[in-house]
Design a protein around this motif. Sequence first.
Motif, mmCIF file in Angstrom:
data_model
loop_
_atom_site.group_PDB
_atom_site.id
_atom_site.type_symbol
_atom_site.label_atom_id
_atom_site.label_comp_id
_atom_site.label_asym_id
_atom_site.label_seq_id
_atom_site.Cartn_x
_atom_site.Cartn_y
_atom_site.Cartn_z
ATOM 1 N N THR A 261 -14.947 -6.422 1.304
ATOM 2 C CA THR A 261 -13.755 -6.408 0.438
ATOM 3 C C THR A 261 -12.951 -7.703 0.504
ATOM 4 O OG1 THR A 261 -12.543 -5.347 2.240
ATOM 5 C CG2 THR A 261 -13.489 -3.918 0.553
ATOM 6 N N THR B 87 -6.025 -8.756 3.148
ATOM 7 C CA THR B 87 -5.962 -7.381 2.647
ATOM 8 C C THR B 87 -7.131 -6.572 3.168
ATOM 9 O OG1 THR B 87 -4.873 -8.165 0.646
ATOM 10 C CG2 THR B 87 -5.819 -5.960 0.569
ATOM 11 N N THR C 173 -3.166 -0.684 -4.951
ATOM 12 C CA THR C 173 -4.568 -0.702 -4.549
ATOM 13 C C THR C 173 -4.812 -1.955 -3.708
ATOM 14 O OG1 THR C 173 -5.263 -1.959 -6.491
ATOM 15 C CG2 THR C 173 -5.206 0.460 -6.700
ATOM 16 N N ASP C 174 -6.002 -2.061 -3.126
ATOM 17 C CA ASP C 174 -6.324 -3.257 -2.355
ATOM 18 C C ASP C 174 -6.213 -4.509 -3.232
ATOM 19 O OD1 ASP C 174 -6.756 -1.867 -0.050
ATOM 20 O OD2 ASP C 174 -8.944 -1.966 -0.108
ATOM 21 N N HIS D 168 0.835 -1.205 0.000
ATOM 22 C CA HIS D 168 0.000 0.000 0.000
ATOM 23 C C HIS D 168 0.874 1.262 0.000
ATOM 24 C CE1 HIS D 168 -3.872 -2.013 1.719
ATOM 25 N NE2 HIS D 168 -3.894 -1.973 0.404
ATOM 26 N N SER E 145 -3.568 -7.507 -2.594
ATOM 27 C CA SER E 145 -4.029 -8.888 -2.447
ATOM 28 C C SER E 145 -3.342 -9.792 -3.451
ATOM 29 C CB SER E 145 -5.548 -8.933 -2.631
ATOM 30 O OG SER E 145 -6.015 -10.268 -2.624
ATOM 31 N N SER F 151 -6.928 -3.169 5.350
ATOM 32 C CA SER F 151 -7.553 -1.958 4.821
ATOM 33 C C SER F 151 -8.569 -1.375 5.796
ATOM 34 C CB SER F 151 -8.230 -2.252 3.478
ATOM 35 O OG SER F 151 -7.284 -2.676 2.523
#
Length: 400
Positions: A199, A315, A44-45, A39, A49, A319
């Motif tokens: 998510t 992840t 991005t997430d 990150h 991941s 987050s």
Amino acid sequence: MDPPEEAGRGALVHTVAAGVIAAITGFASSFALVIAGLHAVGATDAQASSGLLALCIATGVACVVLPLWLRMPLSFAWSTPGAALLIAAGSTTDDFGAATGAFLVCGALIVLTGLWPALGRAITSIPKSIASAMLAGILFPICIAPALAAVEVPAVAIPIVLVWLILVRIAPRWAVPAAMLVAIIGIAIIARPGAIAATGAVPHLEFVPPSFEPAAIVSLGLPLFIVTMAGQNVPGFAVMSTFGYDAPARPALLASGVGSVAAALFGGHAINLAAITAALMAGPEANPDRAKRWVATLTAGIGYLVLGLCAGLATAVVSASPPIIITAVAGLALLGAFAASIGTSLERPEHRVSAVATFLVAASGISVLGIGSAFWALIVGGVLMLWTSAGRKVGPMGRA
């Protein structure tokens, strides 16, 4: 069943259990640091991941293929100091494509080290006090996070620290995984409803087009290569030697280098020889028979492949968490590495000034010309060491 046969089956079960414990410990103790590091350099997430999944696959495949081939417990892990470096280098780039390009350079250099031993000798010739001081400086901001978190988010951080303190005395192997479990529970309580579930999808590999920016390569790729080699691969070979294994350098480095290159294409930073978890699988606790301990590493490899399926959920947890909580758990996991680095950097009195300067520059997080503090720490430490050592007579024990 004959007693020897029963004993052999019991030993095999114990060996498999050692591999499972090593995989769980390796994943649980540092997955949050990996995601936070990715990150920090712009992932991005979904990319974070993917990066974690790619590292699990690369680690798992290496842990399965080489032990099957060599019949020794040669084990691999992702670069934990490298993940800490990503956090420190976050101020130098937020372009994940550029970070991926730096990861590829690191992997290529590891492959080159396997093919060209002179490069490996050049890396290991960096004075230990300088390399260790740089690593300590990278780890320092992370290791003070538990204290900061206890002030900023006491309801979550204090239980994490207390659980870690209790288990580090009675069951050290499980201290960090247990602290991570407490953190997950705390995050689930304070996060907005459904934040984690929303998510935490099944992870998938996502190709990240790399770009090769000189500043990112110098401030991220080269230091990542150095800390991975000096902080992980060299200790990994030492652990194998301690338990009586003559680990072949070329296959080990080629496997970690090729695995790093493959993982980099999907967002992973680097894999390397394991050190701490390697001791669990290469030592007599895994199996009294040295010739059968490779089964533990094979089991750990399968474990990493299975744990990779948790990358999406992992992840999502990171987050949904206040960043200081994730960094605090990582800080607890890295306290031992920080203490060892500080101790090594200050071993030789004649190198202490240059080591301290290296540490301070690395810990400062400065960025000059777009290049991060880890690179400048090596430069400052090297120059100071050359200046303070000029003309000094060195005795037979390497002391002035």
